[in-house]
Design a protein around this motif. Structure first.
Motif, PDB file in Angstrom:
ATOM      1  N   UNK A  62      61.995 -70.355  16.080  1.00 17.42           N
ATOM      2  CA  UNK A  62      63.101 -70.663  16.991  1.00 17.42           C
ATOM      3  C   UNK A  62      63.019 -69.852  18.283  1.00 17.42           C
ATOM      4  N   UNK A  63      61.873 -69.233  18.545  1.00 18.60           N
ATOM      5  CA  UNK A  63      61.684 -68.472  19.778  1.00 18.60           C
ATOM      6  C   UNK A  63      61.326 -69.437  20.905  1.00 18.60           C
ATOM      7  N   UNK A  64      62.160 -69.554  21.943  1.00 21.62           N
ATOM      8  CA  UNK A  64      61.949 -70.574  22.986  1.00 21.62           C
ATOM      9  C   UNK A  64      60.588 -70.497  23.679  1.00 21.62           C
ATOM     10  N   UNK A  65      60.017 -69.313  23.783  1.00 14.51           N
ATOM     11  CA  UNK A  65      58.732 -69.183  24.494  1.00 14.51           C
ATOM     12  C   UNK A  65      57.529 -69.543  23.637  1.00 14.51           C
ATOM     13  N   UNK A  66      57.745 -69.763  22.360  1.00 12.12           N
ATOM     14  CA  UNK A  66      56.634 -70.102  21.471  1.00 12.12           C
ATOM     15  C   UNK A  66      56.261 -71.579  21.593  1.00 12.12           C
ATOM     16  N   UNK A  71      63.320 -77.654  17.161  1.00  7.96           N
ATOM     17  CA  UNK A  71      64.755 -77.873  17.318  1.00  7.96           C
ATOM     18  C   UNK A  71      65.464 -77.644  15.990  1.00  7.96           C
ATOM     19  N   UNK A  72      66.778 -77.486  16.067  1.00 11.67           N
ATOM     20  CA  UNK A  72      67.565 -77.320  14.838  1.00 11.67           C
ATOM     21  C   UNK A  72      67.466 -78.564  13.962  1.00 11.67           C
ATOM     22  N   UNK A  73      67.488 -79.725  14.581  1.00 17.83           N
ATOM     23  CA  UNK A  73      67.421 -80.971  13.814  1.00 17.83           C
ATOM     24  C   UNK A  73      66.103 -81.083  13.058  1.00 17.83           C
ATOM     25  N   UNK A  74      64.999 -80.735  13.733  1.00 20.29           N
ATOM     26  CA  UNK A  74      63.692 -80.810  13.079  1.00 20.29           C
ATOM     27  C   UNK A  74      63.589 -79.769  11.970  1.00 20.29           C
ATOM     28  N   UNK A  93      62.984 -65.609  14.571  1.00 19.04           N
ATOM     29  CA  UNK A  93      63.806 -65.380  15.761  1.00 19.04           C
ATOM     30  C   UNK A  93      63.289 -64.173  16.530  1.00 19.04           C
ATOM     31  N   UNK A  94      63.461 -64.207  17.854  1.00 20.75           N
ATOM     32  CA  UNK A  94      63.071 -63.083  18.703  1.00 20.75           C
ATOM     33  C   UNK A  94      64.257 -62.697  19.579  1.00 20.75           C
ATOM     34  N   UNK A 166      54.695 -62.625  20.744  1.00 20.28           N
ATOM     35  CA  UNK A 166      55.440 -62.009  19.643  1.00 20.28           C
ATOM     36  C   UNK A 166      54.768 -62.250  18.290  1.00 20.28           C
ATOM     37  N   UNK A 167      54.023 -63.347  18.182  1.00 18.12           N
ATOM     38  CA  UNK A 167      53.324 -63.664  16.942  1.00 18.12           C
ATOM     39  C   UNK A 167      52.302 -64.750  17.193  1.00 18.12           C
ATOM     40  N   UNK A 168      51.503 -65.051  16.174  1.00 13.29           N
ATOM     41  CA  UNK A 168      50.508 -66.098  16.333  1.00 13.29           C
ATOM     42  C   UNK A 168      49.354 -65.721  17.230  1.00 13.29           C
ATOM     43  N   UNK A 169      49.087 -64.411  17.351  1.00 13.00           N
ATOM     44  CA  UNK A 169      47.988 -63.954  18.203  1.00 13.00           C
ATOM     45  C   UNK A 169      46.622 -64.101  17.529  1.00 13.00           C
ATOM     46  N   UNK A 170      46.620 -64.194  16.212  1.00 12.30           N
ATOM     47  CA  UNK A 170      45.357 -64.334  15.495  1.00 12.30           C
ATOM     48  C   UNK A 170      44.543 -63.055  15.441  1.00 12.30           C
ATOM     49  N   UNK A 171      45.213 -61.913  15.585  1.00 11.50           N
ATOM     50  CA  UNK A 171      44.526 -60.619  15.608  1.00 11.50           C
ATOM     51  C   UNK A 171      44.842 -59.823  14.348  1.00 11.50           C
ATOM     52  N   UNK A 172      43.877 -59.017  13.917  1.00  9.20           N
ATOM     53  CA  UNK A 172      44.027 -58.180  12.722  1.00  9.20           C
ATOM     54  C   UNK A 172      44.155 -56.724  13.134  1.00  9.20           C
TER      55      UNK A 172
END
Length: 244
Positions: A62-66, A71-74, A93-94, A166-172
């Motif tokens: 639900x982070x708008x920049x991601x 959406x809430x409906x989806x 959330x962020x 914030x996430x999904x960077x694919x880094x370890x």
């Protein structure tokens, strides 16, 4: 289970700190089994394609920049499908306002709130007071961050790699840092893939959180996730043989 087992599960802590222990943590400590979360579900096609696989949690962002924001409906539809298969959904959330998070839980039916920003222990406390299960993210660069103030107010800490997003960077990050933690007391995220998932499991997280490494063309790939699950099953089979 014996009283001693239950006491052990309920009092495990991080770096020796007494920890009440989440229901998930108590279960998986005793089972010695790591659960699987696939994060960043962004379409009905994805959840329909993956719902029959042995995935425990699906993540809705639900982070708008991601680019994976939904959406809430989806999210409500994704959650309904997940629940029909006995799976749970996690909302990410962020730095969202408290009431927005609570309203999202009520409107979508998500099971867990994952806080991926700079949320304070007080925010976590207020959410748990409302009966909401909280996972708080700690972004790791080269050392573990203090978690003590959050422990009474979160179900599990989620350890991710500090990156540009914030996430999904694919880094370890350096997983050797995890050797200091109590087994099955944390969630591990950041760059987990088919190639390194067995290594990730060896650090005994309660849950592994996988996102970008199982995507093709900006969508979750059933083929990659099936390969990931095969590697998880190989690891579990090896542990079972060792324990016999």
């Amino acid at each position: 289970l014996s009283k001693e087992d239950l006491h052990y599960a309920e009092t495990l802590g991080v770096d020796g700190t007494s920890y009440r222990g989440s229901s998930h943590e108590r279960t998986f400590i005793l089972m010695e089994k790591t659960a699987l979360k696939i994060c960043g579900i962004r379409s009905l096609e994805e959840i329909q394609d993956l719902k029959d696989l042995p995935i425990d949690y699906f993540g809705c962002i639900f982070a708008p920049r991601s680019p994976r924001c939904v959406s809430l409906a989806l999210a409500k539809e994704i959650t309904e499908i997940a629940h029909s298969e006995g799976k749970q959904t996690v909302g990410v959330f962020v730095n969202a306002p408290l009431e927005q998070i609570a309203d999202t839980v009520n409107l979508t039916g998500i099971d867990v709130v994952q806080l991926h920003g700079e949320e304070s222990p007080d925010i976590c406390k207020m959410l748990t007071t409302k009966g909401i299960t909280v996972w708080k993210v700690f972004s790791i660069k080269d050392k573990l961050l203090p978690m003590e103030d959050y422990l009474p107010y979160m179900d599990l800490p989620l350890l991710d790699t500090k990156g540009v997003s914030e996430g999904g960077n694919g880094l370890v990050f350096n997983w050797q840092l995890l050797e200091r933690l109590t087994p099955y007391s944390f969630i591990l995220a950041g760059g987990i893939s088919v190639e390194n998932v067995q290594k990730a499991l060896s650090y005994q997280p309660a849950i592994i959180d996988v996102n970008s490494k199982v995507e093709q063309n900006n969508r979750k790939s059933r083929q990659l996730i099936e390969k990931l699950i095969k590697e998880i099953e190989k690891y579990r089979s090896g542990i079972q043989k060792y324990n016999k």
